[in-house]
Motif scaffolding. Structure first.
Motif, PDB file in Angstrom:
ATOM      1  N   ASN A   1       0.820  -1.217   0.000  1.00  0.00           N
ATOM      2  CA  ASN A   1       0.000   0.000   0.000  1.00  0.00           C
ATOM      3  C   ASN A   1       0.856   1.270   0.000  1.00  0.00           C
ATOM      4  O   ASN A   1       0.318   2.373   0.024  1.00  0.00           O
ATOM      5  CB  ASN A   1      -0.968   0.001   1.188  1.00  0.00           C
ATOM      6  CG  ASN A   1      -2.095  -0.980   0.976  1.00  0.00           C
ATOM      7  OD1 ASN A   1      -2.550  -1.189  -0.145  1.00  0.00           O
ATOM      8  ND2 ASN A   1      -2.537  -1.603   2.049  1.00  0.00           N
ATOM      9  N   THR A   2       2.173   1.111  -0.039  1.00  0.00           N
ATOM     10  CA  THR A   2       3.071   2.258  -0.154  1.00  0.00           C
ATOM     11  C   THR A   2       2.830   2.916  -1.516  1.00  0.00           C
ATOM     12  O   THR A   2       2.797   2.220  -2.530  1.00  0.00           O
ATOM     13  CB  THR A   2       4.549   1.801  -0.068  1.00  0.00           C
ATOM     14  OG1 THR A   2       4.748   1.138   1.172  1.00  0.00           O
ATOM     15  CG2 THR A   2       5.494   2.975  -0.195  1.00  0.00           C
ATOM     16  N   PRO A   3       2.643   4.224  -1.539  1.00  0.00           N
ATOM     17  CA  PRO A   3       2.408   4.885  -2.831  1.00  0.00           C
ATOM     18  C   PRO A   3       3.612   4.753  -3.773  1.00  0.00           C
ATOM     19  O   PRO A   3       4.745   5.014  -3.375  1.00  0.00           O
ATOM     20  CB  PRO A   3       2.191   6.359  -2.465  1.00  0.00           C
ATOM     21  CG  PRO A   3       1.926   6.370  -1.002  1.00  0.00           C
ATOM     22  CD  PRO A   3       2.581   5.167  -0.419  1.00  0.00           C
ATOM     23  N   VAL A   4       3.335   4.280  -4.981  1.00  0.00           N
ATOM     24  CA  VAL A   4       4.354   4.208  -6.030  1.00  0.00           C
ATOM     25  C   VAL A   4       3.766   4.817  -7.301  1.00  0.00           C
ATOM     26  O   VAL A   4       2.555   5.006  -7.404  1.00  0.00           O
ATOM     27  CB  VAL A   4       4.832   2.756  -6.301  1.00  0.00           C
ATOM     28  CG1 VAL A   4       5.544   2.176  -5.093  1.00  0.00           C
ATOM     29  CG2 VAL A   4       3.693   1.864  -6.733  1.00  0.00           C
ATOM     30  N   ASP A   5       4.617   5.080  -8.256  1.00  0.00           N
ATOM     31  CA  ASP A   5       4.186   5.628  -9.539  1.00  0.00           C
ATOM     32  C   ASP A   5       3.158   4.683 -10.184  1.00  0.00           C
ATOM     33  O   ASP A   5       3.283   3.463 -10.103  1.00  0.00           O
ATOM     34  CB  ASP A   5       5.417   5.783 -10.443  1.00  0.00           C
ATOM     35  CG  ASP A   5       5.108   6.564 -11.688  1.00  0.00           C
ATOM     36  OD1 ASP A   5       4.813   5.926 -12.716  1.00  0.00           O
ATOM     37  OD2 ASP A   5       5.149   7.814 -11.636  1.00  0.00           O
ATOM     38  N   ASP A   6       2.148   5.280 -10.825  1.00  0.00           N
ATOM     39  CA  ASP A   6       1.067   4.488 -11.431  1.00  0.00           C
ATOM     40  C   ASP A   6       1.554   3.463 -12.450  1.00  0.00           C
ATOM     41  O   ASP A   6       0.906   2.443 -12.651  1.00  0.00           O
ATOM     42  CB  ASP A   6       0.041   5.408 -12.104  1.00  0.00           C
ATOM     43  CG  ASP A   6      -0.853   6.105 -11.107  1.00  0.00           C
ATOM     44  OD1 ASP A   6      -0.937   5.641  -9.938  1.00  0.00           O
ATOM     45  OD2 ASP A   6      -1.482   7.118 -11.474  1.00  0.00           O
ATOM     46  N   SER A   7       2.667   3.721 -13.085  1.00  0.00           N
ATOM     47  CA  SER A   7       3.164   2.779 -14.093  1.00  0.00           C
ATOM     48  C   SER A   7       3.571   1.437 -13.472  1.00  0.00           C
ATOM     49  O   SER A   7       3.686   0.435 -14.180  1.00  0.00           O
ATOM     50  CB  SER A   7       4.335   3.386 -14.855  1.00  0.00           C
ATOM     51  OG  SER A   7       5.401   3.687 -13.984  1.00  0.00           O
TER      52      SER A   7
END
Length: 198
Positions: A142-148
Motif C-alpha cells: 500500500n506504499t504509494p508508487v508511480d502508477d506505471s
C-alpha cells in the motif's frame, strides 16, 4: 569637434544612467553571473559524487561492510540504490530474509526515485510473502508508487491473497493488474494463468 561633443554627451548620459539606477542593473547582472557559476559548480560536484558512488558500488559485490560504507557516504546516489538492490537480492537468494528486508527498507527510506521505490516495495513484499508475514506484505504494497508500477504491485497483492487462501481478493487484485497491463505485455499471460488457477 562634433565627434568630441558626441563622446562627451555619451559620457554624460552614462554617468546619468549610473546615478539613476545603473548600480542596480550592474548588481543584478553580477548576481545572475554568480548564480549561474554556483549552479555549474553544484552540478559538477553532483556528477563527481555520482561517479565516485558508481566506482564504489562496482566494488560492493555482496560485501556488507562495503555496502554500509557506500550507503553512509553516498546515500542519495542511484548507484548506491542499485548496489543495495543487488545485495538485497543476493541476501534473499541465500535465505537471509531479515537482512534482505533491511536492505529494501533502506532504499525506501533513502532513495525517492520512482523506479527504486517500486522495486523496493515489490521485493520487500516478496520477502514478507516468503516469511509468511502476509499483513506486512499487504501493508508495504500500500506504499504509494508511480502508477506505471501498479500492475506489478497488484499482481503481488494477488499472490499474497492467494497464499492466504483468499481467492476472491486474489482474483480482484489480478484483474486490477490485468486492467492496467498493456495488451502486448509479456507478464500478461502469467497474471492470466494465476487468475485461472484460483
Amino acid at each position: 569637434m562634433s565627434a568630441h561633443h558626441d563622446e562627451q554627451q555619451e559620457l554624460e548620459n552614462a554617468k546619468h544612467l549610473w546615478h539613476k539606477g545603473g548600480k542596480w542593473v550592474f548588481a543584478v547582472l553580477v548576481a545572475a553571473a554568480l548564480g549561474y557559476l554556483g549552479n555549474v559548480i553544484y552540478k559538477g560536484q553532483v556528477e563527481s559524487n555520482n561517479q565516485k558512488a558508481a566506482t564504489l558500488a562496482a566494488q560492493v559485490n555482496g560485501d556488507s561492510a562495503k555496502l554500509a560504507a557506500l550507503q553512509q557516504s553516498h546515500a542519495k546516489s542511484s548507484a548506491t540504490a542499485l548496489a543495495t538492490l543487488e545485495s538485497a537480492k543476493l541476501l534473499f537468494d541465500n535465505d537471509k530474509l531479515d537482512e534482505s528486508a533491511s536492505a529494501y527498507r533502506w532504499i525506501l527510506d533513502n532513495n525517492k526515485e520512482p523506479l527504486f521505490q517500486a522495486a523496493a516495495v515489490q521485493n520487500l513484499a516478496n520477502v514478507f510473502l516468503q516469511q509468511k508475514k502476509f499483513d506486512d506484505a499487504l501493508a508495504i504494497l500500500n506504499t504509494p508508487v508511480d502508477d506505471s508500477f501498479a500492475p506489478i504491485i497488484n499482481e503481488i497483492k494477488g499472490d499474497v491473497y492467494s497464499a492466504q487462501g483468499k481467492n476472491k481478493e486474489a482474483a480482484d487484485a489480478y484483474k486490477l493488474a490485468l486492467d492496467k497491463l498493456p495488451e502486448n505485455s509479456a507478464n500478461r499471460e502469467l497474471v492470466e494463468l494465476k487468475l485461472g488457477q484460483l
